[in-house]
Design a protein around this motif. Structure first.
Motif, PDB file in Angstrom:
ATOM      1  N   UNK A  22       0.839  -1.204   0.000  1.00 41.25           N
ATOM      2  CA  UNK A  22       0.000   0.000   0.000  1.00 41.25           C
ATOM      3  C   UNK A  22       0.872   1.250   0.000  1.00 41.25           C
ATOM      4  N   UNK A  23       0.464   2.250  -0.761  1.00 41.64           N
ATOM      5  CA  UNK A  23       1.186   3.521  -0.827  1.00 41.64           C
ATOM      6  C   UNK A  23       0.762   4.385   0.356  1.00 41.64           C
ATOM      7  N   UNK A  24       1.396   4.142   1.499  1.00 39.08           N
ATOM      8  CA  UNK A  24       1.062   4.867   2.713  1.00 39.08           C
ATOM      9  C   UNK A  24       2.280   4.918   3.633  1.00 39.08           C
ATOM     10  N   UNK A  25       2.283   5.885   4.514  1.00 39.55           N
ATOM     11  CA  UNK A  25       3.294   5.941   5.564  1.00 39.55           C
ATOM     12  C   UNK A  25       3.093   4.713   6.442  1.00 39.55           C
ATOM     13  N   UNK A  26       4.163   4.073   6.848  1.00 41.01           N
ATOM     14  CA  UNK A  26       4.083   2.932   7.760  1.00 41.01           C
ATOM     15  C   UNK A  26       4.632   3.349   9.117  1.00 41.01           C
ATOM     16  N   UNK A  27       3.821   3.172  10.150  1.00 39.33           N
ATOM     17  CA  UNK A  27       4.220   3.513  11.519  1.00 39.33           C
ATOM     18  C   UNK A  27       4.079   2.240  12.337  1.00 39.33           C
ATOM     19  N   UNK A  28       5.210   1.710  12.830  1.00 41.45           N
ATOM     20  CA  UNK A  28       5.122   0.422  13.513  1.00 41.45           C
ATOM     21  C   UNK A  28       6.274   0.204  14.495  1.00 41.45           C
ATOM     22  N   UNK A  29       6.068  -0.803  15.334  1.00 41.03           N
ATOM     23  CA  UNK A  29       7.110  -1.265  16.241  1.00 41.03           C
ATOM     24  C   UNK A  29       7.344  -2.736  15.964  1.00 41.03           C
ATOM     25  N   UNK A  30       8.605  -3.090  15.936  1.00 35.23           N
ATOM     26  CA  UNK A  30       9.046  -4.444  15.631  1.00 35.23           C
ATOM     27  C   UNK A  30       9.548  -5.094  16.920  1.00 35.23           C
ATOM     28  N   UNK A  31       9.359  -6.398  17.055  1.00 35.08           N
ATOM     29  CA  UNK A  31       9.827  -7.074  18.259  1.00 35.08           C
ATOM     30  C   UNK A  31      11.167  -7.775  18.084  1.00 35.08           C
ATOM     31  N   UNK A  32      11.892  -7.512  16.998  1.00 31.99           N
ATOM     32  CA  UNK A  32      13.209  -8.133  16.849  1.00 31.99           C
ATOM     33  C   UNK A  32      14.144  -7.571  17.915  1.00 31.99           C
ATOM     34  N   UNK A  33      15.183  -8.303  18.218  1.00 34.38           N
ATOM     35  CA  UNK A  33      16.082  -7.878  19.294  1.00 34.38           C
ATOM     36  C   UNK A  33      16.797  -6.573  18.963  1.00 34.38           C
ATOM     37  N   UNK A  34      17.089  -6.333  17.693  1.00 25.98           N
ATOM     38  CA  UNK A  34      17.755  -5.083  17.317  1.00 25.98           C
ATOM     39  C   UNK A  34      16.858  -3.890  17.626  1.00 25.98           C
TER      40      UNK A  34
END
Length: 195
Positions: A34-46
């Motif tokens: 989708x052509x949209x801003x992505x706002x997210x949090x990832x749970x990877x260790x980094x």
């Protein structure tokens, strides 16, 4: 109704300065195309250890400029496949953005780029991002892929109420710890993730 606006971002000491164009509100979707801003949090260790709150513009090549310092003066931490640089200020240590791609020095009128009247001072040196070819392994075979990934750390944006983004449910959570990965979801983080 969506609104495109330029946001300023910086590290704590002000050595690192950037600008990013964001169209808000984002489309509420988990569709990665989708052509949209992505706002997210990832749970990877980094991302967890860095406290990285992803905010990805629609078009990284056109919607982001680094105004200081020269990218060669930034700290650059690379993990896993070493294709993404997690850049930070060498003075205060704040992680401002991540880039999978290349830097390109250019001259432009920053005021005009930001949608304001042309600057009386004319152009200035800035750095933009562009895609770059990199080697990846797909089904056990090495292949070349074109990569252009840019994510600013939303906590380094100025004059933004991140609580509002959360309350309006503009952000989602991704799970990068499980195999296979779980799809993005809204509302609550995956195991090991943070609100």
């Amino acid at each position: 109704m969506s609104d495109t606006k330029v946001y300023h971002g910086s590290c704590h000491c002000g050595n690192v300065k950037y600008q990013v164009r964001l169209t808000l509100p984002p489309l509420i979707t988990t569709d990665p195309t989708a052509k949209t801003v992505s706002i997210y949090k990832c749970n990877c260790t980094t991302c967890q250890k860095m406290g990285f709150f992803h905010c990805r513009p629609i078009n990284p090549e056109d919607d982001f400029i680094l105004t200081s310092p020269d990218p060669s003066e930034l700290g650059d931490y690379r993990v896993y496949d070493k294709k993404h640089g997690w850049y930070f200020c060498k003075n205060c240590g704040v992680r401002t953005f991540g880039l999978g791609g290349a830097w390109e020095e250019t001259e432009l009128d920053v005021d005009e780029w930001a949608g304001r009247e042309k600057s009386k001072d004319g152009t200035e040196k800035v750095w933009k991002t562009k895609s770059a070819d990199c080697m990846v392994t797909v089904d056990g075979k090495q292949t070349t892929r074109n990569l252009h990934y840019l994510s600013v750390n939303a906590v380094t944006l100025e004059n933004v109420d991140l609580r509002e983004w959360h309350e309006k449910e503009w952000m989602f959570y991704v799970d990068c710890l499980r195999t296979p990965e779980q799809g993005p979801r809204f509302g609550k983080p995956y195991a090991g993730g943070m609100y």
